[in-house]
Design a protein around this motif. Structure first.
Motif, PDB file in Angstrom:
ATOM      1  N   LYS A  34       5.001  66.419  97.980  1.00  0.00           N
ATOM      2  CA  LYS A  34       3.723  65.713  98.181  1.00  0.00           C
ATOM      3  C   LYS A  34       3.801  64.254  97.712  1.00  0.00           C
ATOM      4  O   LYS A  34       3.300  63.369  98.370  1.00  0.00           O
ATOM      5  CB  LYS A  34       2.597  66.437  97.431  1.00  0.00           C
ATOM      6  CG  LYS A  34       2.164  67.721  98.104  1.00  0.00           C
ATOM      7  CD  LYS A  34       1.045  68.379  97.298  1.00  0.00           C
ATOM      8  CE  LYS A  34       0.696  69.737  97.895  1.00  0.00           C
ATOM      9  NZ  LYS A  34      -0.331  70.417  97.080  1.00  0.00           N
ATOM     10  N   SER A  35       4.447  64.046  96.563  1.00  0.00           N
ATOM     11  CA  SER A  35       4.556  62.671  96.066  1.00  0.00           C
ATOM     12  C   SER A  35       5.466  61.834  96.962  1.00  0.00           C
ATOM     13  O   SER A  35       5.225  60.657  97.179  1.00  0.00           O
ATOM     14  CB  SER A  35       5.055  62.644  94.626  1.00  0.00           C
ATOM     15  OG  SER A  35       6.391  63.099  94.565  1.00  0.00           O
TER      16      SER A  35
ATOM     17  N   ASP B 148       6.974  71.608  95.580  1.00  0.00           N
ATOM     18  CA  ASP B 148       5.874  71.172  96.448  1.00  0.00           C
ATOM     19  C   ASP B 148       5.256  69.869  95.929  1.00  0.00           C
ATOM     20  O   ASP B 148       4.889  68.988  96.708  1.00  0.00           O
ATOM     21  CB  ASP B 148       4.796  72.251  96.542  1.00  0.00           C
ATOM     22  CG  ASP B 148       5.214  73.407  97.454  1.00  0.00           C
ATOM     23  OD1 ASP B 148       6.181  73.225  98.227  1.00  0.00           O
ATOM     24  OD2 ASP B 148       4.567  74.484  97.395  1.00  0.00           O
TER      25      ASP B 148
END
Length: 158
Positions: A152-153, A148
């Motif tokens: 997200k990055s 996750d």
């Protein structure tokens, strides 16, 4: 002889001789001009060589001079900014010398209250959502949390 004298002084002969003399004069003047041009050309070449030598000799010192002038301007600007910062800090120090300002800052930053007052702290609603997501993340396996984080990055880069 009379024929030779007649040929010698005939108009056609005179014009031919005049043309040859004129051609010889033109040729001599052209060679003189070329001689003068070659002298002027060598002088011009020497002058150009001297000028180029001066330009090459002065290029580095001029570059250094311009660079140092730019550094001086930068340092003067930094000096002015430092002076302004010192003035701001002096003003801040003078404010902190005042007891009412110090009390106001202590109450605001440290959430102190006077006796008899009721203190309230407002919590950011987004912070509460973040805390709930952290609890959900604690129940999942560690590799799901890592994946996750990668997602997200990656989404942040786009």
């Amino acid at each position: 002889m009379a024929a030779k004298e007649r040929d010698r002084f005939s108009t056609a002969t005179r014009i031919r001789l005049l043309g040859e003399q004129t051609a010889a004069r033109v040729y001599r003047s052209q060679t003189k001009r070329q001689a003068r041009r070659s002298r002027l050309t060598s002088r011009a070449a020497l002058l150009a060589l001297v000028v180029c030598t001066l330009v090459v000799a002065l290029a580095y010192p001029m570059r250094q001079y311009v660079s140092q002038r730019a550094q001086i301007a930068d340092l003067q600007r930094e000096k002015q900014q430092a002076k302004e910062r010192v003035e701001e800090l002096r003003d801040l120090k003078a404010r902190w010398q005042d007891d009412t300002y110090a009390e106001q800052q202590i109450r605001r930053r440290l959430h102190y209250v006077m006796p008899g007052e009721t203190g309230y702290v407002v919590i950011d609603p987004d912070a509460a959502k973040q805390a709930r997501t952290d609890l959900v993340a604690a129940d999942r396996p560690w590799y799901a949390n890592v994946w996750d984080g990668v997602d997200k990055s990656d989404a942040a880069d786009q």
